[in-house]
Design a protein around this motif. Structure first.
Motif, mmCIF file in Angstrom:
data_model
loop_
_atom_site.group_PDB
_atom_site.id
_atom_site.type_symbol
_atom_site.label_atom_id
_atom_site.label_comp_id
_atom_site.label_asym_id
_atom_site.label_seq_id
_atom_site.Cartn_x
_atom_site.Cartn_y
_atom_site.Cartn_z
ATOM 1 N N LEU A 53 50.921 37.034 -7.470
ATOM 2 C CA LEU A 53 51.435 38.200 -6.751
ATOM 3 C C LEU A 53 52.314 37.777 -5.584
ATOM 4 O O LEU A 53 53.404 38.329 -5.380
ATOM 5 N N ALA A 54 51.853 36.817 -4.814
ATOM 6 C CA ALA A 54 52.620 36.366 -3.651
ATOM 7 C C ALA A 54 53.931 35.709 -4.074
ATOM 8 O O ALA A 54 54.999 36.035 -3.536
ATOM 9 N N GLU A 55 53.866 34.810 -5.050
ATOM 10 C CA GLU A 55 55.070 34.091 -5.481
ATOM 11 C C GLU A 55 56.115 35.019 -6.084
ATOM 12 O O GLU A 55 57.301 34.895 -5.804
ATOM 13 N N LYS A 56 55.694 35.952 -6.898
ATOM 14 C CA LYS A 56 56.648 36.818 -7.605
ATOM 15 C C LYS A 56 57.149 37.995 -6.775
ATOM 16 O O LYS A 56 58.183 38.565 -7.084
ATOM 17 N N SER A 57 56.419 38.349 -5.718
ATOM 18 C CA SER A 57 56.829 39.508 -4.921
ATOM 19 C C SER A 57 57.426 39.126 -3.570
ATOM 20 O O SER A 57 57.968 39.974 -2.872
ATOM 21 N N GLY A 58 57.293 37.857 -3.196
ATOM 22 C CA GLY A 58 57.779 37.434 -1.892
ATOM 23 C C GLY A 58 56.805 37.729 -0.765
ATOM 24 O O GLY A 58 57.137 37.579 0.412
ATOM 25 N N ALA A 59 55.585 38.139 -1.104
ATOM 26 C CA ALA A 59 54.557 38.413 -0.095
ATOM 27 C C ALA A 59 54.010 37.102 0.450
ATOM 28 O O ALA A 59 54.117 36.050 -0.183
ATOM 29 N N ASP A 60 53.423 37.168 1.628
ATOM 30 C CA ASP A 60 52.719 36.016 2.190
ATOM 31 C C ASP A 60 51.311 35.976 1.603
ATOM 32 O O ASP A 60 50.754 37.016 1.245
ATOM 33 N N LEU A 61 50.742 34.779 1.533
ATOM 34 C CA LEU A 61 49.395 34.588 1.000
ATOM 35 C C LEU A 61 48.497 33.996 2.078
ATOM 36 O O LEU A 61 48.836 32.978 2.688
ATOM 37 N N LEU A 62 47.379 34.634 2.304
ATOM 38 C CA LEU A 62 46.359 34.138 3.229
ATOM 39 C C LEU A 62 45.117 33.807 2.421
ATOM 40 O O LEU A 62 44.541 34.687 1.772
ATOM 41 N N ILE A 63 44.730 32.544 2.440
ATOM 42 C CA ILE A 63 43.503 32.114 1.773
ATOM 43 C C ILE A 63 42.462 31.904 2.865
ATOM 44 O O ILE A 63 42.594 31.013 3.703
#
Length: 144
Positions: free
Chosen positions: A20-30
């Motif tokens: 989701l993050a890679e394809k939408s340009g969103a940031d990812l918080l783990i």
């Protein structure tokens, strides 16, 4: 701007969250990485979790409980995406748990949730697959 939140670095949920993050340009918080993030810059936060006995991951529940609405945009909206084994209404119960935590803080969580099956051992092996990932992305991109 959108933030995707995932409790841990490995597993079915992380696979979907990364996609989701890679394809939408969103940031990812783990959450497992205990990163510091300026939540003020996000108008949408998507919390992702596996379903554990009708509940979201404990680390995600703790993070939601600790959220300070004063550190968020006033109009921030939350969405929930779950990976689960397809058992009964456990996904609905887990999504309701997240929504209840957020609403108790006066935060908006949209009705409904995204979901896909997550494989473990022999049950739903191979999921989430590419079709699941694309469906998750379509869910994320739906009308906001």
């Amino acid at each position: 701007m959108t933030l995707i939140v995932c409790p841990k670095e490995k597993g079915n949920t992380c696979k979907v969250a990364r996609h989701l993050a890679e394809k939408s340009g969103a940031d990812l918080l783990i959450l497992q990485h205990q990163q510091s993030v300026d939540l003020q810059k996000y108008s949408r936060i998507v919390v992702c979790s596996g379903v554990y006995g009708d509940k979201i991951h404990a680390a995600l529940a703790e993070w939601l409980e600790a959220l300070d609405p004063g550190q968020l945009q006033q109009d921030v909206t939350f969405d929930t995406f779950l990976t689960w084994f397809g058992r009964g209404k456990s996904d609905a119960h887990a999504a309701e748990q997240a929504r209840n935590i957020l609403e108790s803080k006066g935060l908006a969580c949209r009705e409904g949730h995204g979901r896909c099956r997550g494989g473990k051992f022999l049950l739903f092996r191979g999921h989430p697959n590419q079709a699941d990932l694309e469906n998750a992305l379509a869910w994320l991109k739906r009308e906001k």
